[in-house]
Design a protein around this motif. Structure first.
Motif, PDB file in Angstrom:
ATOM      1  N   LYS A  26     -18.498 -28.816 -18.929  1.00  0.00           N
ATOM      2  CA  LYS A  26     -18.879 -27.642 -18.129  1.00  0.00           C
ATOM      3  C   LYS A  26     -18.783 -26.377 -18.986  1.00  0.00           C
ATOM      4  CE  LYS A  26     -19.886 -25.259 -14.483  1.00  0.00           C
ATOM      5  NZ  LYS A  26     -21.258 -25.200 -13.996  1.00  0.00           N
ATOM      6  N   ALA A  27     -17.733 -26.268 -19.781  1.00  0.00           N
ATOM      7  CA  ALA A  27     -17.573 -25.099 -20.654  1.00  0.00           C
ATOM      8  C   ALA A  27     -18.703 -25.030 -21.672  1.00  0.00           C
ATOM      9  CB  ALA A  27     -16.217 -25.152 -21.356  1.00  0.00           C
ATOM     10  N   ILE A  28     -19.075 -26.163 -22.259  1.00  0.00           N
ATOM     11  CA  ILE A  28     -20.179 -26.189 -23.224  1.00  0.00           C
ATOM     12  C   ILE A  28     -21.482 -25.799 -22.544  1.00  0.00           C
ATOM     13  CG2 ILE A  28     -21.595 -27.718 -24.668  1.00  0.00           C
ATOM     14  CD1 ILE A  28     -18.971 -29.180 -25.387  1.00  0.00           C
ATOM     15  N   GLN A  33     -25.748 -21.736 -21.600  1.00  0.00           N
ATOM     16  CA  GLN A  33     -26.441 -20.829 -20.686  1.00  0.00           C
ATOM     17  C   GLN A  33     -26.311 -19.373 -21.137  1.00  0.00           C
ATOM     18  OE1 GLN A  33     -25.406 -21.430 -16.541  1.00  0.00           O
ATOM     19  NE2 GLN A  33     -25.324 -23.647 -16.838  1.00  0.00           N
ATOM     20  N   ALA A  34     -25.214 -19.067 -21.808  1.00  0.00           N
ATOM     21  CA  ALA A  34     -24.987 -17.709 -22.298  1.00  0.00           C
ATOM     22  C   ALA A  34     -25.666 -17.460 -23.642  1.00  0.00           C
ATOM     23  CB  ALA A  34     -23.483 -17.443 -22.418  1.00  0.00           C
ATOM     24  N   GLY A  35     -26.335 -18.495 -24.170  1.00  0.00           N
ATOM     25  CA  GLY A  35     -27.068 -18.317 -25.420  1.00  0.00           C
ATOM     26  C   GLY A  35     -26.391 -18.862 -26.663  1.00  0.00           C
TER      27      GLY A  35
END
Length: 65
Positions: A26-28, A33-35
């Motif tokens: 999930k963190a990855i 998603q944040a680029g």
């Protein structure tokens, strides 16, 4: 300080590992998603060294593995 003597069962340990893996994935996903660009150590070193067939690359690689 209170010290706990509780030892997790095998099943509880497996659930903790699965929870950790799911949290890591999930963190990855959030980083993507944040680029963020997800890569490996070897790729980063290769990008820094510009070529993999150099003495510098071969010297650095074992250190970071």
């Amino acid at each position: 300080m209170v010290r706990s003597e509780y030892v997790a069962t095998h099943e509880e340990s497996l659930l903790l590992i699965i929870d950790f893996q799911q949290a890591m994935l999930k963190a990855i996903d959030l980083l993507k998603q944040a680029g963020a660009v997800i890569s490996s150590t070897e790729i980063v070193i290769f990008q820094w060294a510009l070529r993999a067939n150099t003495d510098d690359f071969r010297k650095i690689l074992p250190i970071v593995k």
